[in-house]
Write a protein that holds these residues in place. Structure first.
Motif, PDB file in Angstrom:
ATOM      1  N   MET A  23     -36.082 108.793  49.681  1.00 26.00           N
ATOM      2  CA  MET A  23     -36.704 108.388  50.939  1.00 26.00           C
ATOM      3  C   MET A  23     -37.347 107.008  50.818  1.00 26.00           C
ATOM      4  O   MET A  23     -37.253 106.184  51.731  1.00 26.00           O
ATOM      5  N   PHE A  24     -38.018 106.771  49.691  1.00 28.07           N
ATOM      6  CA  PHE A  24     -38.622 105.454  49.458  1.00 28.07           C
ATOM      7  C   PHE A  24     -37.547 104.362  49.544  1.00 28.07           C
ATOM      8  O   PHE A  24     -37.734 103.333  50.215  1.00 28.07           O
ATOM      9  N   ASN A  25     -36.424 104.596  48.909  1.00 31.83           N
ATOM     10  CA  ASN A  25     -35.348 103.602  48.924  1.00 31.83           C
ATOM     11  C   ASN A  25     -34.786 103.422  50.330  1.00 31.83           C
ATOM     12  O   ASN A  25     -34.464 102.298  50.744  1.00 31.83           O
ATOM     13  N   HIS A  26     -34.649 104.537  51.071  1.00 31.58           N
ATOM     14  CA  HIS A  26     -34.148 104.439  52.445  1.00 31.58           C
ATOM     15  C   HIS A  26     -35.089 103.607  53.312  1.00 31.58           C
ATOM     16  O   HIS A  26     -34.640 102.803  54.138  1.00 31.58           O
ATOM     17  N   LEU A  27     -36.405 103.809  53.134  1.00 34.30           N
ATOM     18  CA  LEU A  27     -37.375 103.055  53.916  1.00 34.30           C
ATOM     19  C   LEU A  27     -37.312 101.566  53.579  1.00 34.30           C
ATOM     20  O   LEU A  27     -37.366 100.702  54.474  1.00 34.30           O
ATOM     21  N   VAL A  28     -37.194 101.258  52.299  1.00 37.97           N
ATOM     22  CA  VAL A  28     -37.121  99.849  51.878  1.00 37.97           C
ATOM     23  C   VAL A  28     -35.853  99.199  52.417  1.00 37.97           C
ATOM     24  O   VAL A  28     -35.855  98.039  52.852  1.00 37.97           O
ATOM     25  N   GLN A  29     -34.751  99.952  52.422  1.00 34.50           N
ATOM     26  CA  GLN A  29     -33.466  99.420  52.872  1.00 34.50           C
ATOM     27  C   GLN A  29     -33.326  99.413  54.389  1.00 34.50           C
ATOM     28  O   GLN A  29     -32.352  98.872  54.925  1.00 34.50           O
ATOM     29  N   GLY A  30     -34.298 100.052  55.087  1.00 37.78           N
ATOM     30  CA  GLY A  30     -34.226 100.106  56.545  1.00 37.78           C
ATOM     31  C   GLY A  30     -33.281 101.164  57.067  1.00 37.78           C
ATOM     32  O   GLY A  30     -32.848 101.105  58.228  1.00 37.78           O
ATOM     33  N   ASP A  31     -32.946 102.160  56.232  1.00 37.47           N
ATOM     34  CA  ASP A  31     -32.061 103.262  56.647  1.00 37.47           C
ATOM     35  C   ASP A  31     -32.908 104.320  57.352  1.00 37.47           C
ATOM     36  O   ASP A  31     -33.309 105.325  56.759  1.00 37.47           O
ATOM     37  N   GLY A  32     -33.174 104.090  58.632  1.00 43.65           N
ATOM     38  CA  GLY A  32     -34.058 104.974  59.380  1.00 43.65           C
ATOM     39  C   GLY A  32     -33.517 106.376  59.574  1.00 43.65           C
ATOM     40  O   GLY A  32     -34.273 107.350  59.560  1.00 43.65           O
ATOM     41  N   ASP A  33     -32.197 106.524  59.743  1.00 41.28           N
ATOM     42  CA  ASP A  33     -31.609 107.849  59.977  1.00 41.28           C
ATOM     43  C   ASP A  33     -31.807 108.759  58.765  1.00 41.28           C
ATOM     44  O   ASP A  33     -32.185 109.928  58.910  1.00 41.28           O
ATOM     45  N   SER A  34     -31.532 108.229  57.568  1.00 37.61           N
ATOM     46  CA  SER A  34     -31.690 109.041  56.355  1.00 37.61           C
ATOM     47  C   SER A  34     -33.149 109.393  56.122  1.00 37.61           C
ATOM     48  O   SER A  34     -33.473 110.519  55.726  1.00 37.61           O
ATOM     49  N   ALA A  35     -34.051 108.436  56.376  1.00 32.03           N
ATOM     50  CA  ALA A  35     -35.478 108.711  56.219  1.00 32.03           C
ATOM     51  C   ALA A  35     -35.944 109.771  57.194  1.00 32.03           C
ATOM     52  O   ALA A  35     -36.767 110.630  56.854  1.00 32.03           O
ATOM     53  N   GLU A  36     -35.398 109.758  58.412  1.00 27.10           N
ATOM     54  CA  GLU A  36     -35.810 110.738  59.423  1.00 27.10           C
ATOM     55  C   GLU A  36     -35.343 112.143  59.045  1.00 27.10           C
ATOM     56  O   GLU A  36     -36.047 113.129  59.284  1.00 27.10           O
TER      57      GLU A  36
END
Length: 432
Positions: A277-290
């Motif tokens: 999740m941390f990596n998704h947030l840094v990369q701007g991958d909002g769908d995966s973070a959600e």
């Protein structure tokens, strides 16, 4: 029993409140599109770190089902939650479909949710799968810390009483489904009703990933209970609800301990999930973070269990195996599974279940010897763990349709039998 641990937990949570507030402010500051740093790797790293800290240290409230609509007769129909039965420790929720037309009645399905630390909303996907084809009801168990002492105790016997009373309130011909922990009390309730020749005995029961006989393929959970025994759990897992909760003074098995136990079983998986999740947030991958947020908002929301229910369950189900041995009692009366004759039985297991091992639920098939073979069904789902037995893509595509077919066959057989009785009555009437 430790009387102070719950208070210490609450104090620790309160002590972190300023840090959570600061973390939340930091997250908002570094995610503000007006802040130039929000568009830099540094800003995204700080915002992601702040969000993870806040999520890990927060308390998660009871989620909502959020099932606002479903397909009914090929049309999108509004769904409204209605409380149709209520006692201090449980509400029975009916997901009422607001259809203006209904060509034929559909089977009533009572889903008995587990009282094992999580809320009934954990079965949101289970409810959703059956809404188009059934009148769905679910047990919404109460958080023990929110129930005043004046409401009395809640034991395993009480659980069985509640199931019987709810079945009575729904009327004849109801179908029941127990997920995991309630498989034992549901089976016991049907046995007691059958022994009393209760006219409201359920038409069917589906038991999914339940600990009917934990001597079969024992898992780590089963072995721990067997090794430690009830006394260890009483001395180490039971705590008193602190002020200002309504249940202050009640002894409970706290939800935060249950959650800690669940996470410890697969700690690497949870650590990796938060790192992802941390990596998704840094990369701007909002769908995966959600998707991560949705899962853990549900998973981290826990409730307390009454001490008497928890300890009686450990002793009866996991230590002494009273049900498969034929030694289980309910209100000083034996739970005799051989009394079940009219209720159809379906058992469902997951090949990779690490909570209820393969064979533990199937044991009900061997114990209910007087249910006719044509009224018994067993299904083993390949490549799913405990959660996949009642939720996820394989549940929707493979397990739920089989349960629907099982119920439909029972309904069809009941209609044929009823039609045959009416025909016989007409013949008798003409002769008289």
């Amino acid at each position: 029993m430790n009387r102070l641990s719950y208070q210490i937990y609450e104090m620790s949570h309160a002590a972190l409140a300023p840090s959570r507030a600061l973390s939340d402010f930091t997250r908002l500051f570094f995610k503000n599109p007006m802040n130039p740093l929000a568009h830099t790797p540094f800003g995204r790293n700080v915002a992601a770190s702040a969000e993870l800290f806040e999520r890990i240290t927060r308390r998660y409230g009871k989620p909502s089902f959020g099932l606002g609509s479903t397909l009914f007769d090929g049309e999108r129909t509004e769904v409204v939650e209605q409380v149709v039965w209520e006692q201090p420790f449980c509400r029975l929720i009916h997901f009422e479909r607001q259809a203006h037309h209904r060509h034929y009645p559909q089977p009533k399905l009572l889903i008995v949710a587990p009282m094992s630390g999580h809320y009934a909303t954990l079965l949101r996907g289970t409810v959703e799968a059956f809404l188009p084809t059934h009148e769905v009801y679910i047990t919404d168990w109460s958080d023990a810390r929110m129930v005043p002492l004046a409401s009395g105790e809640f034991t395993l016997d009480s659980y069985i009483d509640y199931i019987i009373n709810m079945v009575h309130s729904l009327g004849r011909g109801v179908h029941t489904l127990g997920v995991c922990q309630p498989s034992v009390p549901l089976l016991a309730a049907v046995a007691r009703m059958s022994a009393e020749d209760d006219p409201f005995v359920p038409a069917s029961m589906t038991l999914m990933g339940g600990p009917i006989d934990t001597r079969e393929s024992p898992t780590g959970v089963n072995q721990l209970a067997q090794q430690r025994g009830p006394r260890w759990f009483r001395d180490n897992c039971i705590h008193m609800v602190p002020f200002p909760y309504p249940g202050v003074g009640r002894f409970v098995y706290p939800g935060f301990l249950q959650l800690a136990g669940f996470m410890a079983m697969n700690l690497d998986r949870h650590v990796n999930a938060h790192r992802d999740m941390f990596n998704h947030l840094v990369q701007g991958d909002g769908d995966s973070a959600e998707k991560h947020r949705e899962f853990y908002d549900e998973y981290m929301a826990v409730m307390d269990l009454t001490a008497e229910f928890y300890l009686q369950t450990v002793d009866t189900v996991f230590v002494h195996h009273s049900l498969p041995k034929g030694e289980m009692m309910h209100r000083d009366k034996p739970v005799d599974l051989t009394a079940i004759r009219k209720t159809a039985l379906m058992t469902v297991e997951g090949e990779k279940d690490d909570i209820s091992g393969v064979g533990q639920t199937y044991a009900a098939q061997k114990l209910c010897v007087n249910i006719p073979d044509h009224m018994k069904v067993h299904y083993l789902q390949k490549n799913v763990g405990h959660y996949g037995v009642f939720n996820g893509s394989r549940f929707r595509a493979e397990i739920a349709p089989r349960i629907c077919d099982f119920i439909a066959n029972i309904e069809q057989a009941a209609k044929k039998q009823s039609a045959g009785k009416r025909t016989n009555l007409k013949v008798v009437a003409s002769k008289s």
